[in-house]
Design an enzyme around this catalytic site. Structure first.
Site, mmCIF file in Angstrom:
data_model
loop_
_atom_site.group_PDB
_atom_site.id
_atom_site.type_symbol
_atom_site.label_atom_id
_atom_site.label_comp_id
_atom_site.label_asym_id
_atom_site.label_seq_id
_atom_site.Cartn_x
_atom_site.Cartn_y
_atom_site.Cartn_z
ATOM 1 N N GLU A 101 0.962 -1.184 0.058
ATOM 2 C CA GLU A 101 0.106 0.026 0.062
ATOM 3 C C GLU A 101 0.957 1.266 -0.051
ATOM 4 O O GLU A 101 1.741 1.139 0.845
ATOM 5 C CB GLU A 101 -1.057 -0.012 1.232
ATOM 6 C CG GLU A 101 -1.774 -1.069 1.476
ATOM 7 C CD GLU A 101 -2.994 -0.934 0.438
ATOM 8 O OE1 GLU A 101 -3.300 0.060 -0.176
ATOM 9 O OE2 GLU A 101 -3.754 -2.242 0.403
ATOM 10 N N HIS A 102 0.745 2.199 -0.964
ATOM 11 C CA HIS A 102 1.616 3.190 -1.043
ATOM 12 C C HIS A 102 1.154 4.467 -1.416
ATOM 13 O O HIS A 102 1.676 5.405 -1.246
ATOM 14 C CB HIS A 102 2.920 3.104 -1.960
ATOM 15 C CG HIS A 102 2.594 2.925 -3.521
ATOM 16 N ND1 HIS A 102 2.379 1.862 -3.969
ATOM 17 C CD2 HIS A 102 2.212 3.886 -4.435
ATOM 18 C CE1 HIS A 102 2.160 1.897 -5.275
ATOM 19 N NE2 HIS A 102 1.777 3.342 -5.693
#
Ligand code: UD1
Length: 369
Positions: free
Chosen positions: A205-206
């Site tokens: 997740e970024h």
């Protein structure tokens, strides 16, 4: 013919690996690589040059971090300076992150532009990448579309058919080429993180809208907590520095069965993808990788510019509600993984073949409209 290839973030270098090598082979010193410098940490940048044996770029813009406007403006200015020095006949941009905006510096100088992975649309106007995609497609002279949907998106936007060329995804060429090395990493990487084949979730997740929003980040962790309990397997969370900082800042606690680690190299990460139970991600490229490896994917976003992965049954876009993420994991678990893969090998060859065919045309003065 003088060609300039622009990149600047992790997936640029991974995807452009075969193109850079083939263009070097063909054009020698008449092919140069410009690094805009958007990613610069070792494990977001240099590691990919080392692992995939990509030669050093010729020019570094050193744009670094900053606001979106700063990054975009600085990229165009710096790439423009190198365009003045090298005077290319063709500038190549890839996909939709800010480095591709370097192509804008070529647009009004009569220099031809080629866009690889054009035509992809999330139709989500909140995504900065959606603007990049549209802008670059509309100033490009040669557009390589990875799918039929991408091609029809361009035609709907009145881009001339004669500029459009079909190929597939460069990442498939890379995953195929390095398949043996990826398999060789399997045993060590699973051992290193205490995992068993097929018995762990893998997550990245970024995206700022996910991780820098306390509610969304908390929802994602809550979903991780529920699914690791339901399936009784661990989740390896390969987290961007921004994600790790946000979790700390919001004082969120990681669920017991979640192990968070820093980014790792491409071969190790691909081995983890290839052997996981399921992937949960907000990354575009990871959606494609998992589809190729026949691993179910849940995309924690509200849209995707890779709808093909959903249409073939390899992926579901879940949104950011914890209950919805869990429900999508359950739905993906019930699906068979014998989906039709909408991508194929051979994109690099096709790009080089078209460039050779069009070399004379590219060298002609630009027809403006
Ligand atoms: C990237 C950008 C995103 C940008 C988007 C535009 C980041 C981190 N990503 O995301 O901001 O909006 O392009 O399209 O800034 N991989 C590794 N090691 C790891 C994790 C992943 O090698 O630890 C590899 C995967 O195998 C895959 C690629 O990196 O090939 C995916 O990179 P990722 O940054 O997630 O790609 P995008 O979502 O496309």
């Amino acid at each position: 013919m003088k060609v300039m290839t622009i990149g600047g973030i992790r997936p640029d270098w991974i995807n452009l690996e075969p193109v850079i090598k083939e263009l070097d082979k063909w054009l020698g010193g008449d092919h140069i690589v410009v690094h805009t410098g958007q990613h610069y940490d070792y494990n977001m940048d240099k590691i990919f040059f080392d692992e995939l044996k990509i030669r050093d770029p010729d020019y570094f813009c050193e744009v670094g971090s900053g606001t979106l406007s700063y990054q975009r403006g600085e990229t165009i200015i710096k790439v423009g300076e190198f365009i003045n020095k090298f005077e290319p006949d063709l500038v190549i941009g890839f996909s939709d992150a800010n480095p591709v905006l370097g192509c804008i510096a070529a647009a009004t100088r009569g220099i031809k532009i080629m866009h690889i992975e054009s035509g992809m649309r999330s139709n989500d106007a909140r995504m900065p990448e959606e603007y990049n995609r549209r802008m670059i497609d509309h100033i490009s002279d040669i557009l390589f579309c990875p799918t039929e949907i991408a091609e029809s998106n361009l035609l709907h936007e009145d881009i001339s058919q004669h500029k459009i060329f079909r190929a597939s995804k460069l990442i498939i060429d890379v995953l195929t080429k390095f398949d043996k090395e990826i398999d060789e990493r399997k045993r060590d990487v699973l051992y290193k993180f205490g995992l068993s084949k097929g018995k762990y979730f893998l997550s990245t997740e970024h995206r700022p809208e996910n991780v820098e929003d306390k509610k969304n980040m908390a929802n994602i962790l809550e979903a991780f907590n529920i699914i690791t309990a339901i399936y009784d397997i661990p989740l390896l969370f390969v987290a961007h520095p921004r994600t790790q900082a946000a979790i700390k800042k919001f004082k969120l606690t990681l669920p017991k069965k979640v192990k968070m680690i820093d980014y790792i190299g491409f071969l190790d990460f691909s081995a983890l993808e290839k052997n996981c139970f399921m992937g949960i991600t907000d990354s575009g490229t990871v959606e494609e990788d998992l589809c190729w490896f026949r691993k179910p994917c849940v995309t924690t976003r509200i849209s995707t510019e890779r709808p093909e992965t959903e249409f073939v049954g390899a992926n579901i876009v879940s949104g950011l509600d914890a209950k919805d993420i869990v429900k999508c994991v359950e739905m993906m678990n019930e699906r068979k993984t014998d989906w039709h893969i909408p991508y194929y090998e051979g994109t690099t060859k096709r790009i080089v073949a078209i460039l050779k065919e069009k070399e004379d045309e590219i060298m002609q003065p630009k027809k403006w409209w």
